[in-house]
Design a protein around this motif. Structure first.
Motif, mmCIF file in Angstrom:
data_model
loop_
_atom_site.group_PDB
_atom_site.id
_atom_site.type_symbol
_atom_site.label_atom_id
_atom_site.label_comp_id
_atom_site.label_asym_id
_atom_site.label_seq_id
_atom_site.Cartn_x
_atom_site.Cartn_y
_atom_site.Cartn_z
ATOM 1 N N TYR A 74 -1.060 -9.534 5.264
ATOM 2 C CA TYR A 74 -2.343 -10.144 4.911
ATOM 3 C C TYR A 74 -3.332 -9.071 4.437
ATOM 4 O O TYR A 74 -4.029 -9.240 3.438
ATOM 5 C CB TYR A 74 -2.854 -10.886 6.139
ATOM 6 C CG TYR A 74 -4.150 -11.626 5.981
ATOM 7 C CD1 TYR A 74 -4.197 -12.880 5.384
ATOM 8 C CD2 TYR A 74 -5.339 -11.088 6.471
ATOM 9 C CE1 TYR A 74 -5.388 -13.571 5.266
ATOM 10 C CE2 TYR A 74 -6.537 -11.772 6.366
ATOM 11 C CZ TYR A 74 -6.560 -13.010 5.760
ATOM 12 O OH TYR A 74 -7.740 -13.696 5.641
ATOM 13 N N TYR A 75 -3.372 -7.940 5.147
ATOM 14 C CA TYR A 75 -4.258 -6.852 4.739
ATOM 15 C C TYR A 75 -3.817 -6.296 3.383
ATOM 16 O O TYR A 75 -4.644 -5.926 2.551
ATOM 17 C CB TYR A 75 -4.268 -5.722 5.779
ATOM 18 C CG TYR A 75 -4.898 -6.100 7.109
ATOM 19 C CD1 TYR A 75 -5.789 -7.173 7.203
ATOM 20 C CD2 TYR A 75 -4.616 -5.383 8.270
ATOM 21 C CE1 TYR A 75 -6.359 -7.512 8.424
ATOM 22 C CE2 TYR A 75 -5.182 -5.710 9.486
ATOM 23 C CZ TYR A 75 -6.053 -6.784 9.564
ATOM 24 O OH TYR A 75 -6.613 -7.114 10.757
ATOM 25 N N TYR A 76 -2.525 -6.222 3.151
ATOM 26 C CA TYR A 76 -2.050 -5.714 1.863
ATOM 27 C C TYR A 76 -2.484 -6.665 0.737
ATOM 28 O O TYR A 76 -2.975 -6.230 -0.309
ATOM 29 C CB TYR A 76 -0.530 -5.556 1.871
ATOM 30 C CG TYR A 76 -0.016 -4.994 0.569
ATOM 31 C CD1 TYR A 76 -0.087 -3.631 0.307
ATOM 32 C CD2 TYR A 76 0.501 -5.832 -0.423
ATOM 33 C CE1 TYR A 76 0.331 -3.101 -0.901
ATOM 34 C CE2 TYR A 76 0.932 -5.323 -1.641
ATOM 35 C CZ TYR A 76 0.843 -3.955 -1.865
ATOM 36 O OH TYR A 76 1.264 -3.445 -3.061
ATOM 37 N N GLU A 77 -2.335 -7.968 0.993
ATOM 38 C CA GLU A 77 -2.707 -8.963 -0.028
ATOM 39 C C GLU A 77 -4.202 -8.946 -0.319
ATOM 40 O O GLU A 77 -4.623 -8.950 -1.469
ATOM 41 C CB GLU A 77 -2.311 -10.376 0.444
ATOM 42 C CG GLU A 77 -0.830 -10.670 0.383
ATOM 43 C CD GLU A 77 -0.262 -10.531 -1.030
ATOM 44 O OE1 GLU A 77 -0.997 -10.843 -1.999
ATOM 45 O OE2 GLU A 77 0.894 -10.091 -1.161
ATOM 46 N N SER A 314 -1.475 3.499 -2.214
ATOM 47 C CA SER A 314 -0.473 2.457 -2.431
ATOM 48 C C SER A 314 -1.061 1.056 -2.284
ATOM 49 O O SER A 314 -0.336 0.071 -2.339
ATOM 50 C CB SER A 314 0.686 2.631 -1.447
ATOM 51 O OG SER A 314 0.207 2.425 -0.138
ATOM 52 N N SER A 315 -2.391 0.977 -2.094
ATOM 53 C CA SER A 315 -2.978 -0.349 -1.877
ATOM 54 C C SER A 315 -2.957 -1.136 -3.178
ATOM 55 O O SER A 315 -2.937 -0.583 -4.270
ATOM 56 C CB SER A 315 -4.406 -0.225 -1.345
ATOM 57 O OG SER A 315 -5.243 0.297 -2.355
ATOM 58 N N LYS A 316 -2.988 -2.443 -3.016
ATOM 59 C CA LYS A 316 -2.759 -3.322 -4.151
ATOM 60 C C LYS A 316 -3.869 -3.218 -5.203
ATOM 61 O O LYS A 316 -3.611 -3.119 -6.394
ATOM 62 C CB LYS A 316 -2.668 -4.752 -3.646
ATOM 63 C CG LYS A 316 -2.040 -5.697 -4.623
ATOM 64 C CD LYS A 316 -1.765 -7.023 -3.924
ATOM 65 C CE LYS A 316 -1.343 -8.060 -4.931
ATOM 66 N NZ LYS A 316 -1.344 -9.395 -4.323
ATOM 67 N N PHE A 317 -5.114 -3.256 -4.738
ATOM 68 C CA PHE A 317 -6.229 -3.256 -5.692
ATOM 69 C C PHE A 317 -6.927 -1.908 -5.767
ATOM 70 O O PHE A 317 -7.795 -1.697 -6.588
ATOM 71 C CB PHE A 317 -7.250 -4.343 -5.335
ATOM 72 C CG PHE A 317 -6.630 -5.704 -5.279
ATOM 73 C CD1 PHE A 317 -6.046 -6.251 -6.414
ATOM 74 C CD2 PHE A 317 -6.595 -6.423 -4.088
ATOM 75 C CE1 PHE A 317 -5.462 -7.503 -6.358
ATOM 76 C CE2 PHE A 317 -6.015 -7.673 -4.037
ATOM 77 C CZ PHE A 317 -5.441 -8.214 -5.168
ATOM 78 N N GLY A 318 -6.564 -0.987 -4.856
ATOM 79 C CA GLY A 318 -7.068 0.373 -4.999
ATOM 80 C C GLY A 318 -6.445 0.930 -6.266
ATOM 81 O O GLY A 318 -5.565 0.325 -6.861
ATOM 82 N N SER A 319 -6.907 2.076 -6.684
ATOM 83 C CA SER A 319 -6.376 2.606 -7.936
ATOM 84 C C SER A 319 -4.923 3.021 -7.758
ATOM 85 O O SER A 319 -4.583 3.774 -6.853
ATOM 86 C CB SER A 319 -7.196 3.811 -8.364
ATOM 87 O OG SER A 319 -6.563 4.414 -9.460
ATOM 88 N N ARG A 320 -4.058 2.468 -8.604
ATOM 89 C CA ARG A 320 -2.668 2.919 -8.560
ATOM 90 C C ARG A 320 -2.286 3.563 -9.894
ATOM 91 O O ARG A 320 -1.147 3.525 -10.326
ATOM 92 C CB ARG A 320 -1.730 1.758 -8.210
ATOM 93 C CG ARG A 320 -1.707 1.536 -6.701
ATOM 94 C CD ARG A 320 -0.508 0.763 -6.264
ATOM 95 N NE ARG A 320 -0.512 -0.584 -6.824
ATOM 96 C CZ ARG A 320 0.456 -1.448 -6.616
ATOM 97 N NH1 ARG A 320 1.506 -1.116 -5.904
ATOM 98 N NH2 ARG A 320 0.395 -2.653 -7.145
#
Ligand SMILES: *Cc1c(COP(=O)(O)O)cnc(C)c1O
Length: 791
Positions: A74-77, A314-320
């Motif tokens: 949930y936190y990842y999403e 590696s976060s979804k909406f952080g800068s990748r």
């Protein structure tokens, strides 16, 4: 009237403990038997009580797993801003009962275990405390984890997995003897090792400046192995993570350099690296300038920051961005809270990572600090020196506290009086420059462990009157003011207290072979022994009482603390064996105070001793636990006790003694303890008795240095408050004579304890420092359809 409920029945009453459906009980029994067989490899012929505890712990743990994975998904999403609580201590205590309560499994487990011919309370007693803390500071971190999960914050606790926690204390011949706390001996069912997330931490070495930047070379590497412990919120399906690091030597440790050719010695030397997480330093409110301690502080900080940055990247909406991560959003995604200055190295370490590793260019920030002060106060060289991060001298020292103030965006005291002292004394210069940086967050305690878990009888009678919502909204206790004069409620409160006292007396008799009269007042001072907490003042009063009854018919802190213990046990020896006193006065030194013992003694207490010298106790949290459990407070105007009196009304606490400004004034004038000795015959008698060996006939000189400390160099001014304390205790005794009047004041205190929930404290940190909003979101339980990201 109906027959009194048994303990088992009482634990079932409150509906929040979970409805034990037939299916749940059957499933719990199956799970228990499966774990006994497959996990513990035992049958019931050879299983020990500890095997049964482990079978139950694993069965309960199984209920955490799906929620834990689901929460992290949930936190990842959602990718909310994450809160990271860095602390050298997490004083967790036991986990089984807390997990059952937060998951609503207590009734199902109770019934399942009962049907299997076992007793839940007996199994709970087998669990070792996780004693990874000294006292209030470590327990605060543990309460915060519970509240952060209950408030639905995406939070992580980061610390060290000490192999040996706070020592076990035995009393032998009246003296303290320490024993190693080998808490992991039988294994820890609540943790999960994560070797796949192991990280290197570098020590020593040298720095080389090159064209491409700074290089750190020739370091010694120690690996940080994470162990994760689930942290369930209260009935919201949230399970957060406490990640504790354990030191592991790399497999080439010492094989390259000085132990070349000595393979055996190199392997044996792996201990040197692994010693970093071996043992908790047993210091409370005391700075230990040891290399190993500094290594512990850097170890947790270095591993944690790498972990946080890895998760950020590696976060979804952080800068990748595969080429170069932008750290622009780092402050929007990451909050870091340092528990005291112990993890202060996080500040320069984060700077080092961003500058030397991530190659960010904002190296101006530090030089700007003193330039700004110089511009604000031209010519004030003394101020510049006072506010520097580096203290001149040989050798030069880094001032860790200044580093914290300069390197953070918010600094807070832990009770209003403490925050005032921080602003006006400790960091006065810094406050004048950045007033908005300085805040207050009065400490709190979790009402789940410190009421529902430890005092189910009290939780039940409160729930009967005002419903169950107070468990997550403690201010609702105010509604109890409607029942201050309700005879039924007064009777119930008194009855629960009496039952708790009887239970505690039975425990004392069984475990320690001491008999106490459950009708007498239980006057308790439970906390670490420390000179500033003034256990001495308490024992002087006890001797005074003893003398009245008879009529009517440092050295270094550590040495002094041990001598105080010996004095208490010696005075107890005399009083408890004097037939003239019988059971009118008893003094018992409870050995090995720890979270699980606090859970027993606090619900049984009538009177709470909070008698530190004004200005020395930052907040205290023991004071709050006792208030919530229906003890009245005798206290000085110190720490959060000030705010307790404000909440309950000054008439409902027994406040006495010098206030901070009066203590300061005394320091300016010069404190003369002998004046009180000569002025007060009662006090003179007490001190003369102690000094002449009345309580230590076999060694008459034993306590003379203690008396001489009190008379000649007592930083905590025990004798200055003696008279006010004895008078105040006199008022306490008078009120206790009137049971109904006493209980009415108890109810007023419980009704006023709402402010001291750590839910309130954590909500304030969240909104005013971390920049996150408590969500109160209930994550669906694992057997419901998968979560889809919210719009
Ligand atoms: C709450 C607690 C403390 C802190 O008590 P104070 O009276 O605030 O010093 C220390 N030890 C344990 C085990 C606790 O539960």
């Amino acid at each position: 009237m109906a027959a009194p409920l048994t303990d088992q029945e009482k634990r079932k009453q409150i509906s929040v403990r979970g409805i034990a459906g037939l299916g749940d009980v059957a499933e719990m029994k199956r799970s228990f038997n499966r774990h006994l067989h497959f996990t513990l490899v035992k049958d019931r012929n050879v299983a020990t009580p500890r095997d049964y505890y482990f079978a139950l712990a694993h069965s309960v743990r199984d209920h955490l797993v799906g929620r834990w994975i689901r929460t992290q998904q949930y936190y990842y999403e959602k990718d909310p801003k994450r809160v990271h609580y860095l602390s050298l201590e997490f004083y967790m205590g036991r986990t089984l009962q807390n997990t059952m309560i937060n998951l609503g499994l207590q009734n199902a487990c109770d019934e399942a275990v009962y049907q299997l011919g076992l007793d839940l309370e007996e199994l709970e007693e087998i669990e070792e405390d996780a004693g990874l803390g000294n006292g209030g500071l470590g327990r605060l971190a543990a309460c915060f984890l519970d509240s952060m999960a209950t408030l639905g914050l995406a939070a992580y606790g980061y610390g060290i997995r000490y192999e040996f926690g706070i020592f076990n204390q035995r009393i032998s011949g009246g003296w303290q003897v320490e024993e190693a706390d080998d808490w992991l001996r039988y294994g820890n069912p609540w943790e999960k090792a994560r070797p796949e997330y192991m990280l290197p931490v570098h020590f020593y070495g040298r720095v080389q400046h090159t064209d491409s930047g700074v290089k750190w070379l020739d370091t010694q590497v120690v690996l940080a192995m994470p162990y994760d412990t689930p942290v369930p919120g209260y009935k919201n399906n949230t399970v957060n993570t406490m990640r504790l690091w354990s030191a592991k030597a790399p497999n080439d440790f010492n094989l390259q350099d000085f132990n070349v050719g000595d393979y055996i010695q190199a392997v044996l030397d792996r201990n040197l690296a692994e010693n970093i997480s071996r043992v908790l330093y047993p210091n409370d409110n005391f700075f230990e300038g040891k290399e190993l301690r500094l290594k512990q502080e850097y170890f947790v900080v270095a591993a944690t920051l790498q972990d946080i940055i890895r998760r950020f990247k590696s976060s979804k909406f952080g800068s990748r961005d595969p080429v170069r991560t932008s750290f622009d959003t780092f402050p929007d995604k990451v909050a870091l809270q340092l528990n005291d200055t112990h993890p202060a190295l996080a500040i320069p370490e984060l700077m080092r990572i961003l500058l030397d590793i991530e190659k960010l260019d904002w190296d101006k920030c530090w030089t700007v600090h003193l330039d700004r002060i110089a511009a604000l106060f031209p010519g004030d060289v003394a101020r510049l020196r006072r506010m520097s991060l580096i203290e001149e001298g040989d050798p030069k020292r880094i001032n860790m506290a200044h580093l914290c103030v300069v390197g953070t965006h918010a600094v807070n005291g832990v009770a209003r009086i403490h925050s005032d002292i921080v602003r006006n004394t400790v960091f006065k210069d810094f406050y004048e420059v950045d007033p908005e940086k300085f805040q207050n967050k009065t400490n709190g305690i979790t009402p789940r462990r410190w009421l529902l878990l430890c005092n189910p009888g009290l939780a039940d009678i409160i729930a009967e009157r005002i419903g169950e919502d107070f468990l997550t909204d403690l201010q609702q206790l105010r509604k109890l003011l409607d029942f201050v004069d309700d005879e039924g409620f007064i009777r119930d409160v008194a009855k629960v207290k009496q039952e708790n006292k009887q239970k505690f007396a039975a425990f004392l008799e069984k475990q320690h072979q001491v008999k106490i009269n459950p009708e007498s007042m239980f006057d308790v001072q439970v906390k670490r022994i420390h000179e500033y907490k003034r256990q001495l003042l308490n024992v002087l009063h006890v001797i005074t009482l003893y003398n009245q009854l008879m009529c009517s018919q440092a050295a270094p802190g550590y040495h002094m603390a041990k001598l105080i213990i010996k004095l208490i046990t010696s005075v107890g020896e005399v009083i408890n064996n004097d037939p003239a006193v019988r059971d009118r006065l008893k003094l018992i030194f409870l050995e090995n105070y720890r979270v699980s013992l606090a859970e027993r003694v606090i619900p049984a207490a009538d009177l709470s001793e909070q008698i530190s010298t004004a200005g020395t106790e930052a907040s205290g949290t023991g004071n709050m636990k006792l208030m919530l459990n229906g003890a009245l407070t005798v206290g000085t105007e110190d720490g959060a006790t000030v705010e307790m009196a404000e909440e309950a009304g000054h008439d409902n606490l027994f406040m006495f003694g010098l206030r901070v400004d009066e203590v300061d004034e005394l320091d300016r004038r010069g404190y003369d303890a002998r004046r009180h000795y000569e002025r007060l015959p009662e006090l003179k008698l007490v001190l003369d008795q102690i000094r002449s060996g009345f309580f230590s006939p076999e060694q008459p000189e034993l306590f003379s240095e203690l008396v001489s400390m009190l008379l000649h160099h007592d930083r905590f001014k025990v004798l200055a408050d003696y008279e006010a304390y004895v008078d105040c205790q006199e008022r306490v005794s008078r009120l206790y004579q009137d049971a109904a009047a006493w209980t009415r004041v108890v109810i007023r205190n419980i009704a006023a304890a709402g402010k001291f929930s750590s839910d309130r404290t954590v909500s304030q940190y969240a909104r005013e420092i971390w920049g996150v909003e408590p969500s109160h979101v209930k994550i669906p339980p694992p057997n419901e359809p998968p979560i889809t990201p919210q719009s």
